[in-house]
Design a protein around this motif. Sequence first.
Motif, PDB file in Angstrom:
ATOM      1  N   MET A   1      92.966  55.827  19.149  1.00  0.00           N
ATOM      2  CA  MET A   1      92.248  55.763  20.432  1.00  0.00           C
ATOM      3  C   MET A   1      92.983  54.819  21.384  1.00  0.00           C
ATOM      4  SD  MET A   1      89.607  57.736  19.903  1.00  0.00           S
ATOM      5  CE  MET A   1      88.398  57.286  21.130  1.00  0.00           C
ATOM      6  N   ILE A   2      93.414  55.353  22.523  1.00  0.00           N
ATOM      7  CA  ILE A   2      94.106  54.545  23.526  1.00  0.00           C
ATOM      8  C   ILE A   2      93.441  54.777  24.873  1.00  0.00           C
ATOM      9  CG2 ILE A   2      96.293  54.084  24.703  1.00  0.00           C
ATOM     10  CD1 ILE A   2      97.758  55.146  22.273  1.00  0.00           C
ATOM     11  N   LEU A   3      92.961  53.727  25.514  1.00  0.00           N
ATOM     12  CA  LEU A   3      92.389  53.844  26.854  1.00  0.00           C
ATOM     13  C   LEU A   3      93.488  54.267  27.834  1.00  0.00           C
ATOM     14  CD1 LEU A   3      90.121  50.662  26.955  1.00  0.00           C
ATOM     15  CD2 LEU A   3      89.392  53.031  26.685  1.00  0.00           C
ATOM     16  N   SER A   4      93.205  55.283  28.653  1.00  0.00           N
ATOM     17  CA  SER A   4      94.253  55.838  29.494  1.00  0.00           C
ATOM     18  C   SER A   4      93.673  56.436  30.773  1.00  0.00           C
ATOM     19  CB  SER A   4      95.033  56.906  28.713  1.00  0.00           C
ATOM     20  OG  SER A   4      94.138  57.909  28.227  1.00  0.00           O
ATOM     21  N   HIS A   5      94.592  56.837  31.654  1.00  0.00           N
ATOM     22  CA  HIS A   5      94.212  57.494  32.909  1.00  0.00           C
ATOM     23  C   HIS A   5      95.010  58.782  33.052  1.00  0.00           C
ATOM     24  CE1 HIS A   5      91.425  55.235  35.505  1.00  0.00           C
ATOM     25  NE2 HIS A   5      91.820  54.169  34.824  1.00  0.00           N
TER      26      HIS A   5
ATOM     27  N   TRP B   1     101.762  60.798  27.855  1.00  0.00           N
ATOM     28  CA  TRP B   1     101.848  62.260  27.734  1.00  0.00           C
ATOM     29  C   TRP B   1     102.165  62.851  29.087  1.00  0.00           C
ATOM     30  CZ3 TRP B   1      98.692  66.029  30.053  1.00  0.00           C
ATOM     31  CH2 TRP B   1      98.816  67.322  29.541  1.00  0.00           C
ATOM     32  N   GLU B   2     102.910  63.961  29.092  1.00  0.00           N
ATOM     33  CA  GLU B   2     103.201  64.653  30.339  1.00  0.00           C
ATOM     34  C   GLU B   2     103.243  66.157  30.107  1.00  0.00           C
ATOM     35  OE1 GLU B   2     107.404  64.548  31.745  1.00  0.00           O
ATOM     36  OE2 GLU B   2     107.700  63.117  30.093  1.00  0.00           O
ATOM     37  N   ASP B   3     102.850  66.900  31.118  1.00  0.00           N
ATOM     38  CA  ASP B   3     102.897  68.363  31.096  1.00  0.00           C
ATOM     39  C   ASP B   3     103.595  68.793  32.376  1.00  0.00           C
ATOM     40  OD1 ASP B   3     102.551  71.074  31.170  1.00  0.00           O
ATOM     41  OD2 ASP B   3     100.408  71.050  30.691  1.00  0.00           O
ATOM     42  N   ALA B   4     104.908  69.067  32.264  1.00  0.00           N
ATOM     43  CA  ALA B   4     105.716  69.358  33.446  1.00  0.00           C
ATOM     44  C   ALA B   4     105.289  70.656  34.120  1.00  0.00           C
ATOM     45  CB  ALA B   4     107.194  69.426  33.063  1.00  0.00           C
ATOM     46  N   LYS B   5     104.818  71.627  33.324  1.00  0.00           N
ATOM     47  CA  LYS B   5     104.453  72.930  33.890  1.00  0.00           C
ATOM     48  C   LYS B   5     103.228  72.799  34.796  1.00  0.00           C
ATOM     49  CE  LYS B   5     105.179  76.456  31.313  1.00  0.00           C
ATOM     50  NZ  LYS B   5     105.087  77.483  30.245  1.00  0.00           N
ATOM     51  N   LYS B   6     102.196  72.078  34.336  1.00  0.00           N
ATOM     52  CA  LYS B   6     100.971  71.927  35.123  1.00  0.00           C
ATOM     53  C   LYS B   6     100.962  70.639  35.944  1.00  0.00           C
ATOM     54  CE  LYS B   6      98.104  74.647  31.977  1.00  0.00           C
ATOM     55  NZ  LYS B   6      96.891  74.659  31.107  1.00  0.00           N
ATOM     56  N   MET B   7     102.071  69.881  35.862  1.00  0.00           N
ATOM     57  CA  MET B   7     102.222  68.619  36.602  1.00  0.00           C
ATOM     58  C   MET B   7     101.043  67.674  36.350  1.00  0.00           C
ATOM     59  SD  MET B   7     104.225  69.349  40.167  1.00  0.00           S
ATOM     60  CE  MET B   7     102.975  70.328  40.958  1.00  0.00           C
ATOM     61  N   ARG B   8     100.868  67.326  35.087  1.00  0.00           N
ATOM     62  CA  ARG B   8      99.835  66.372  34.687  1.00  0.00           C
ATOM     63  C   ARG B   8     100.476  65.299  33.817  1.00  0.00           C
ATOM     64  NH1 ARG B   8      94.999  69.820  32.118  1.00  0.00           N
ATOM     65  NH2 ARG B   8      96.752  70.510  30.820  1.00  0.00           N
ATOM     66  N   LEU B   9      99.987  64.082  33.919  1.00  0.00           N
ATOM     67  CA  LEU B   9     100.509  63.011  33.067  1.00  0.00           C
ATOM     68  C   LEU B   9      99.402  62.018  32.748  1.00  0.00           C
ATOM     69  CD1 LEU B   9     101.234  60.063  34.730  1.00  0.00           C
ATOM     70  CD2 LEU B   9     102.703  61.662  35.928  1.00  0.00           C
ATOM     71  N   ILE B  10      99.580  61.318  31.639  1.00  0.00           N
ATOM     72  CA  ILE B  10      98.615  60.308  31.206  1.00  0.00           C
ATOM     73  C   ILE B  10      99.360  58.999  30.991  1.00  0.00           C
ATOM     74  CG2 ILE B  10      97.016  59.619  29.372  1.00  0.00           C
ATOM     75  CD1 ILE B  10      96.379  62.548  28.919  1.00  0.00           C
ATOM     76  N   VAL B  11      98.808  57.910  31.539  1.00  0.00           N
ATOM     77  CA  VAL B  11      99.411  56.585  31.367  1.00  0.00           C
ATOM     78  C   VAL B  11      98.382  55.643  30.757  1.00  0.00           C
ATOM     79  CG1 VAL B  11     100.932  56.919  33.354  1.00  0.00           C
ATOM     80  CG2 VAL B  11      98.752  55.744  33.664  1.00  0.00           C
TER      81      VAL B  11
END
Length: 451
Positions: A395-399, A425-435
């Motif tokens: 479990m990692i708190l993220s945005h 995490w990143e999803d280049a196709k849907k242009m989403r990322l989590i930090v």
Amino acid sequence: MPQVMVVARNFMDMVAALPAAKLDMLYDSAFICEAVLRSLPPLAKKYALQMLYVSAPVAAAAMEEWVLDEYAAKHRVAIDRLLQLRVFVEVRDRRKEVSYKMNQKFQGNMQKYLVDGGSLPREPIPSSVTARLPTLAELESFALEQWECFLLQLINSSQVERGTSFSSSMMRTFQRGLLSSRDGEAPRLTENGFQFLLMETNAQLWYIMREYISSAEERGVDPTELISFLLELSFHTLGEAYSLNTLTDVQRNAIRDLAELGLVKLQQGRKDSWFIPTKLATNLSASLSDSSSNKEGFVVVETNFRMYAYSTSRLHCEILRLFSRVEYQLPNLIVGSITKESLYGAFENGITAEQIISFLQQNAHPRVADKIPAVPENVTDQIRLWETDRNRVDMILSHLYEDFPSKDMFDQCCDYARDHGCLLWEDAKKMRLIVRVEFHSEMREFLRRLR
């Protein structure tokens, strides 16, 4: 899943965290300006030198043209660091266009430094006054002994030599966050405390210094003055003697505290007293990579999980007990084994598999250090597997960030988060990322500047 201990990469992270007014006060000292310049990434250092004799603000758009498009992410990281340390100050005109101007105090001090050359913070005492000073080897031995005494007292105060005494108030400061105690119970190591013991010496030092500085106001000391003196201390010459009479009261008290940790050695003459900086003190303004330890390793791990540590140090023995079963100890040899039970005990205390593996690799005996890998793969793989047995869910708190207006902005944000070690995490196709959640405010500010 235990949280991994976060340690400032160097003193400049502490400097960058200061309020703007305090940071500007630091730049009254030429030594601080020089230390900051040394610490900058190569591209940021180039920008600082390029702007050194430019008095007018330079448009942010014009600066972006200083690098090729493929280096845009590195450009943003460099500018961001310069702004954090207030080497550059952001200026907005009536049309709200962003420009950067150099901090006037920093600029003035660095111009003088380039023209007149550097000078020592204070002159060393002549050898005719000090007579015989410790050799560099004796000084290093003293620093190592003092630091080991501190770490042993952290593990178990009964193991420290009777002749070594730490002031109780300073031990409480140094041990903040590493020990916890309940009413009527003896203090015990926290998760951070166990992780701290497996760190490299320089990383341990910066953690302690961070706690020392953060608690300065409780002792009636201005943190800015303390940071200034500690950075100034790193410019002293290793092994030279400096008079205590040249110090202020705050600096004199700090020197006595630092002597307990082995950063300086105190000596008394017939008429004068002086301090001698050790390597721990002269490394204070360096980064982790610049001051990585060159000490010789002592651990050999075999494919059958047997472990042999060629050491006479009680500290080494106690650290190995944190994650292995020590079977017997000879005058210069510690024999043990890495078992599932011993590792489970380490994991319960908050130590991670990667920290154990890193410790074994960094302290590998010279006979095996040059081998690839230095620690057998079956051992490292099994350590990781035993950890995953206990932590099947992490479990990692993220945005989450999505709906980017362009692919270019998405790529820049990914590079920025990746450079800071916060991209999960990143999803280049849907242009989403989590930090990571602690990086959210920095990422939001970065996005604001991009727009």
